[in-house]
Design a protein around this motif. Structure first.
Motif, PDB file in Angstrom:
ATOM      1  N   PRO A 147      61.437  47.864  45.081  1.00 59.41           N
ATOM      2  CA  PRO A 147      62.084  47.736  43.729  1.00 59.41           C
ATOM      3  C   PRO A 147      61.314  48.421  42.447  1.00 59.41           C
ATOM      4  O   PRO A 147      61.599  48.745  41.572  1.00 59.41           O
ATOM      5  N   LYS A 148      59.863  48.116  42.750  1.00 57.42           N
ATOM      6  CA  LYS A 148      59.025  48.594  41.650  1.00 57.42           C
ATOM      7  C   LYS A 148      59.167  50.188  41.448  1.00 57.42           C
ATOM      8  O   LYS A 148      59.355  50.927  40.126  1.00 57.42           O
ATOM      9  N   LEU A 149      59.249  51.034  42.751  1.00 54.16           N
ATOM     10  CA  LEU A 149      59.135  52.556  42.361  1.00 54.16           C
ATOM     11  C   LEU A 149      60.525  52.852  42.138  1.00 54.16           C
ATOM     12  O   LEU A 149      60.639  53.886  41.212  1.00 54.16           O
ATOM     13  N   GLN A 150      61.393  52.042  42.574  1.00 52.76           N
ATOM     14  CA  GLN A 150      62.805  52.446  41.830  1.00 52.76           C
ATOM     15  C   GLN A 150      63.140  52.239  40.272  1.00 52.76           C
ATOM     16  O   GLN A 150      63.482  53.084  39.733  1.00 52.76           O
ATOM     17  N   GLY A 151      62.136  51.226  40.088  1.00 55.33           N
ATOM     18  CA  GLY A 151      62.260  50.969  38.591  1.00 55.33           C
ATOM     19  C   GLY A 151      61.637  52.126  37.768  1.00 55.33           C
ATOM     20  O   GLY A 151      61.771  52.533  36.656  1.00 55.33           O
ATOM     21  N   PHE A 197      55.293  56.592  50.481  1.00 55.46           N
ATOM     22  CA  PHE A 197      55.134  54.937  51.162  1.00 55.46           C
ATOM     23  C   PHE A 197      55.958  54.584  52.228  1.00 55.46           C
ATOM     24  O   PHE A 197      55.614  53.711  53.119  1.00 55.46           O
ATOM     25  N   MET A 198      57.217  55.233  52.462  1.00 56.42           N
ATOM     26  CA  MET A 198      57.880  54.950  53.795  1.00 56.42           C
ATOM     27  C   MET A 198      57.324  55.424  54.883  1.00 56.42           C
ATOM     28  O   MET A 198      57.409  54.673  56.084  1.00 56.42           O
ATOM     29  N   GLU A 199      56.372  56.651  54.718  1.00 58.64           N
ATOM     30  CA  GLU A 199      55.595  56.965  56.026  1.00 58.64           C
ATOM     31  C   GLU A 199      54.567  55.860  56.177  1.00 58.64           C
ATOM     32  O   GLU A 199      54.125  55.756  57.503  1.00 58.64           O
ATOM     33  N   LEU A 200      53.975  55.074  55.350  1.00 56.33           N
ATOM     34  CA  LEU A 200      53.061  54.221  55.494  1.00 56.33           C
ATOM     35  C   LEU A 200      53.544  52.945  55.994  1.00 56.33           C
ATOM     36  O   LEU A 200      52.924  52.149  56.645  1.00 56.33           O
ATOM     37  N   VAL A 201      54.810  52.611  55.578  1.00 53.36           N
ATOM     38  CA  VAL A 201      55.465  51.506  56.327  1.00 53.36           C
ATOM     39  C   VAL A 201      55.684  51.775  57.888  1.00 53.36           C
ATOM     40  O   VAL A 201      55.398  50.980  58.647  1.00 53.36           O
ATOM     41  N   GLU A 246      56.351  45.996  56.088  1.00 58.16           N
ATOM     42  CA  GLU A 246      57.841  46.101  55.806  1.00 58.16           C
ATOM     43  C   GLU A 246      58.388  45.367  54.872  1.00 58.16           C
ATOM     44  O   GLU A 246      59.058  45.384  53.868  1.00 58.16           O
ATOM     45  N   GLN A 247      58.131  43.912  54.899  1.00 60.68           N
ATOM     46  CA  GLN A 247      58.522  42.975  53.741  1.00 60.68           C
ATOM     47  C   GLN A 247      58.000  42.941  52.551  1.00 60.68           C
ATOM     48  O   GLN A 247      58.888  43.010  51.462  1.00 60.68           O
ATOM     49  N   ILE A 248      56.906  43.423  52.425  1.00 54.14           N
ATOM     50  CA  ILE A 248      56.241  43.795  51.102  1.00 54.14           C
ATOM     51  C   ILE A 248      56.763  45.019  50.412  1.00 54.14           C
ATOM     52  O   ILE A 248      57.195  45.270  49.095  1.00 54.14           O
ATOM     53  N   TRP A 249      57.106  45.978  51.445  1.00 53.08           N
ATOM     54  CA  TRP A 249      57.777  47.338  50.809  1.00 53.08           C
ATOM     55  C   TRP A 249      59.152  46.992  50.326  1.00 53.08           C
ATOM     56  O   TRP A 249      59.498  47.351  49.331  1.00 53.08           O
TER      57      TRP A 249
END
Length: 211
Positions: A94-98, A74-78, A85-88
């Motif tokens: 936060p969702k992925l870290q969860g 996802f960072m590559e997509l950002v 970036e704000q949505i990320w």
């Protein structure tokens, strides 16, 4: 099956909900998770007994590597501008870290090599075998989600395919022709499910011939 067993099954079906807040405390040893996965593979049915579903189980550090891989993807997509970036920062990360905070993830695949011969042998149904395989795959998902609930885990079902297919296949040496269908994330239950509204049963079920 006794009435008591049926009642237990009904209660498990009611209790199986989407839980996003997960922790690393496992209520059972890893061997029990392995037993559930093996049971699913051996006893969940498939159309024409194709047995095309494949399961990959990632626990603990391997589970964390998976979600690091998703985050990197996802960072590559950002960076490319495909994801704002704000949505990320505010939603996706936060969702992925969860997800990473959990105990494990079960990856659900379909192996087309075990579907193709049946499509050739039963030409009348050749256009349906892929969808039937996905029906069986979904039954594996439901069985394992409910079984994990019965053990005290919280879980949620994700679909980051096809974005993560290639890096995941490379990292865990998974055949590239296997199709990734879903990812079941599970861990210690540290939150409660959200409110769920139900449409009227009468609009969704019809029974004929009832005594």
């Amino acid at each position: 099956m006794s009435t008591a067993n049926t009642d237990t099954l009904i209660e498990l079906a009611k209790g199986r909900r989407t839980i996003y807040k997960l922790g690393k405390n496992s209520p059972v040893p890893d061997s029990k998770i392995e037993e559930l996965v093996n049971t699913a593979i051996l006893h969940v049915p498939s159309a024409f007994n194709t047995q095309s579903t494949r399961l990959v189980v990632l626990l603990h550090a391997e589970h964390e590597k998976l979600w690091d891989t998703v985050i990197d993807t996802f960072m590559e997509l950002v960076k490319s501008g495909a994801v704002p970036e704000q949505i990320w920062k505010n939603q996706t990360l936060p969702k992925l870290q969860g997800m990473k905070n959990g105990v494990g993830t079960i990856l659900f695949y379909e192996d087309p090599a075990h579907i193709a011969p049946f499509s050739e042998k039963f030409a009348t149904y050749k256009d349906h075998f892929q969808s039937w395989a996905e029906h069986s795959n979904a039954m594996h998902q439901y069985f394992l989600w409910t079984a994990l609930e019965s053990l005290g885990f919280g879980a949620n079902l994700q679909h980051y395919n096809p974005l993560i297919d290639a890096p995941v296949a490379k990292k865990w040496d998974i055949p590239t022709d296997w199709r990734l269908i879903a990812q079941l994330v599970f861990g210690g239950r540290e939150g409660e499910p959200g409110e769920k509204t139900q449409k009227p049963v009468e609009e969704r079920v019809k029974i004929f011939g009832k005594a």
